[in-house]
Design a protein around this motif. Structure first.
Motif, PDB file in Angstrom:
ATOM      1  N   PRO A 190      25.006  44.487  46.001  1.00 10.23           N
ATOM      2  CA  PRO A 190      23.860  43.900  45.284  1.00 10.23           C
ATOM      3  C   PRO A 190      22.719  43.487  46.212  1.00 10.23           C
ATOM      4  O   PRO A 190      21.548  43.761  45.922  1.00 10.23           O
ATOM      5  N   CYS A 231      35.174  46.385  35.598  1.00 12.69           N
ATOM      6  CA  CYS A 231      34.624  46.170  36.937  1.00 12.69           C
ATOM      7  C   CYS A 231      33.555  45.079  36.919  1.00 12.69           C
ATOM      8  O   CYS A 231      32.892  44.865  35.909  1.00 12.69           O
ATOM      9  N   SER A 264      32.645  43.721  33.328  1.00 15.53           N
ATOM     10  CA  SER A 264      31.961  44.531  32.324  1.00 15.53           C
ATOM     11  C   SER A 264      32.662  45.866  32.143  1.00 15.53           C
ATOM     12  O   SER A 264      33.881  45.934  32.088  1.00 15.53           O
ATOM     13  N   ARG A 312      27.107  47.222  41.193  1.00 15.81           N
ATOM     14  CA  ARG A 312      28.537  46.988  41.406  1.00 15.81           C
ATOM     15  C   ARG A 312      28.707  45.963  42.520  1.00 15.81           C
ATOM     16  O   ARG A 312      28.030  46.044  43.553  1.00 15.81           O
ATOM     17  N   SER A 313      29.597  45.013  42.330  1.00 17.19           N
ATOM     18  CA  SER A 313      29.741  43.948  43.319  1.00 17.19           C
ATOM     19  C   SER A 313      31.131  43.992  43.959  1.00 17.19           C
ATOM     20  O   SER A 313      31.329  44.645  44.966  1.00 17.19           O
ATOM     21  N   TYR A 324      30.029  43.668  37.797  1.00 23.29           N
ATOM     22  CA  TYR A 324      28.668  44.119  38.063  1.00 23.29           C
ATOM     23  C   TYR A 324      27.734  42.909  38.021  1.00 23.29           C
ATOM     24  O   TYR A 324      28.011  41.927  37.323  1.00 23.29           O
ATOM     25  N   GLU A 377      26.911  37.855  37.922  1.00 23.00           N
ATOM     26  CA  GLU A 377      28.025  38.784  38.094  1.00 23.00           C
ATOM     27  C   GLU A 377      29.014  38.593  36.957  1.00 23.00           C
ATOM     28  O   GLU A 377      29.529  37.476  36.746  1.00 23.00           O
ATOM     29  N   TRP A 405      22.913  48.206  36.549  1.00 23.52           N
ATOM     30  CA  TRP A 405      23.739  47.102  37.031  1.00 23.52           C
ATOM     31  C   TRP A 405      24.295  47.429  38.415  1.00 23.52           C
ATOM     32  O   TRP A 405      24.658  48.567  38.708  1.00 23.52           O
ATOM     33  N   GLY A 417      24.050  52.442  43.091  1.00 23.17           N
ATOM     34  CA  GLY A 417      23.849  53.210  41.873  1.00 23.17           C
ATOM     35  C   GLY A 417      23.397  54.633  42.088  1.00 23.17           C
ATOM     36  O   GLY A 417      23.680  55.503  41.260  1.00 23.17           O
TER      37      GLY A 417
END
Length: 399
Positions: free
Chosen positions: A46, A79, A75, A39-40, A81, A72, A37, A288
Motif C-alpha cells: 500500500p 484477503c 474482502s 493488497r496488504s 485489502y 484495511e 484496492w 495492482g
C-alpha cells in the motif's frame, strides 16, 4: 474495437493504474478509488503503491487510515485489502462468506458450533462497548472469559488455537468491529479492535448479488481490458457467478483477444497512444499492475521471460513463476527490472533488463529515499524479512 498491440495494452494498464504521474497529488482515497484496492497482508505494497502513483508520504497515508478515509479490510477471496471509504460496504459484503465458511470448517473438524461463535461475538461486542480504546486479543480473551474456548492440539495443527479469531473474523465481515494497527502502520500485522459505529453497512447494506456486480464494475474500471478469467481470479467467483456479476455491464470485446472493456472507456482507449518517453515506477510484486490480472506474461517481454528468477533454483525463470519473485520496476506497463531493499546497506539493489538511463536511476534514487526515510524496509508480505530476501539480493547484485 480494432485489435491492439501488447505495447498499447501495457501502457493503458499503467495509465489506468496511475503509474504515469497522472495522479500526482491525489489523496489516498482518490488513488484507491481510481486504481483499485491495495493488497496488504502486512507488507509494503500500500505505501509503495500510493507513493509511486501520487507521491504520498507514509504519514499522510497513516493519517488517512486514522480518519477512516481508507481502511484495511478483509474482502474478496478473504484477503486483506486497503479500500477507500466509498467501497467499505462493497468490500465487506463480497468477503462475508469467508468467515462463515471458516466457522463451518471448524465445526466439521473441531466441534465448533455457530451458536457458540454467536455467543462469543456478543461477549466481544460487550467488551468493546465498555471502552472507546482499542483492545488487543489478549485483553479481549480475559474480558470474555469462558465464552472463548481453547481448541486444543487439533486446533493448533489447523492454525486455530481458540475460537476468538473465528468470532473476530465474523464481526469484521459484519462491519460491527474494525481492527486498528497497533503502531498505526499498514505494513505489520499486530492489531487491536474497536466497535465500528456507525458501521459502514448500517446505511449501505447490499445484497450479495448487487455487491458482486458493483465489484465487477469497479474491477473493469481499474483493470480493463481484462478477461472473465482475470475477474474470477480477483473475485474468487465461479464462472456462473462471475458471468452473472458482469451481465449488466455491456462489456465490449477487444478484437483478437478474450479481453473486455467497459463501454464508457472504449473511446478513450481507442484514442490512447503509447507515450514516447519512459515512466518508471518501483512497486512490489503484488501491486495492482500485476495482481489485478495475475498473468505475469502480459507484462514481461519474451526476451526477458527466460531470465533467471532471483533466488530461485537454477533454471527457474520468470516464465515459470505466477508472481514476480521480488519487487518490480515498470515502464509503461512493461516489467523492465527487478529490485530489493538491502536494509544493512540502506539501498535499493536492482537489475535492469537494459542499460539504466538517467530517468531510471532517478526513479530508483527517489524510491530509495522514501523507503530509507519513511518505511525502513520493503516487505512483499509479513513473511518477508532481510534474511529471507538475502539470496535474491545476492542474485540481483550478481546480475
Amino acid at each position: 474495437m480494432a485489435a491492439v498491440t501488447i505495447e498499447k495494452l501495457r501502457a493503458w494498464w499503467a495509465h489506468r493504474q496511475g503509474l504515469d504521474a497522472t495522479l500526482t497529488g491525489a489523496s489516498s482515497a482518490e488513488v484507491l478509488a481510481r486504481t483499485g484496492w491495495a493488497r496488504s497482508g502486512g507488507g509494503s505494497t500500500p505505501y509503495l503503491g500510493l507513493f509511486a502513483r501520487a507521491g504520498l508520504d507514509r504519514e499522510v497515508v497513516d493519517a488517512a487510515v486514522v480518519a477512516l478515509e481508507i481502511h484495511e479490510l478483509p474482502s474478496t477471496r478473504g484477503c486483506a485489502y486497503v479500500l477507500p471509504a466509498q467501497d467499505f460496504a462493497i468490500g465487506l459484503t463480497v468477503g462475508t462468506e469467508i468467515p462463515v465458511g471458516d466457522i463451518a470448517v471448524a465445526g466439521k473438524h473441531l466441534g465448533v458450533t455457530r451458536a457458540e461463535i454467536d455467543k462469543l461475538c456478543s461477549a466481544v461486542l460487550d467488551a468493546l462497548s465498555s471502552t472507546p480504546e482499542p483492545l488487543d486479543p489478549a485483553v479481549l480473551r480475559d474480558l470474555v472469559g469462558d465464552a472463548v474456548r481453547s481448541l486444543g492440539e487439533e486446533g493448533k495443527k489447523r492454525g486455530q488455537t481458540t475460537t476468538l479469531p473465528l468470532a473476530l473474523g465474523l464481526l469484521q465481515a459484519q462491519g460491527a468491529i474494525r481492527r486498528v494497527p497497533v503502531n498505526g502502520r499498514l505494513d505489520q500485522q499486530r492489531f487491536s479492535y474497536v466497535r465500528w459505529s456507525p458501521s459502514p453497512l448500517s446505511n449501505h447494506a447490499l445484497d450479495i448479488a448487487t455487491a458482486r456486480t458493483e465489484l465487477a464494475s469497479r474491477y473493469f474500471s481499474w483493470a480493463g481490458p481484462a478477461s472473465l478469467k482475470h475477474f474470477r481470479w480477483f473475485s474468487g467467483l465461479s464462472a456462473a457467478l462471475a458471468n452473472k456479476a458482469v451481465a449488466g455491464l455491456d462489456l465490449v470485446p477487444v478484437d483478437g483477444t478474450d479481453l473486455m472493456l467497459l463501454p464508457e472507456q472504449v473511446k478513450e482507449f481507442d484514442d490512447f497512444t503509447v507515450p514516447g518517453e519512459p515512466s518508471y515506477a518501483l512497486v512490489t510484486g503484488i501491486d495492482g499492475i500485476h495482481l489485478l490480472h495475475r498473468e505475469l506474461g502480459r507484462l514481461v517481454d519474451p526476451a526477458d521471460a527466460n531470465r533467471q528468477a532471483p533466488g530461485a533454483k537454477a533454471g527457474r525463470t520468470l516464465a515459470d513463476v505466477p508472481d514476480p519473485p521480488c519487487p518490480i520496476i515498470v515502464d509503461r506497463g512493461r516489467i523492465v527490472g527487478l529490485w530489493e531493499y538491502d536494509v544493512d546497506a540502506s539501498e535499493i539493489v536492482y537489475q535492469a533488463f537494459g542499460s539504466p538511463g538517467p530517468a531510471l536511476k532517478k526513479a530508483v534514487a527517489r524510491t530509495e529515499g522514501f523507503v530509507r526515510d519513511q518505511l525502513g524496509d520493503v516487505r512483499m508480505s509479513v513473511l518477508d524479512s532481510p534474511k529471507s530476501r538475502a539470496p535474491r539480493i545476492a542474485a540481483l547484485r550478481a546480475g
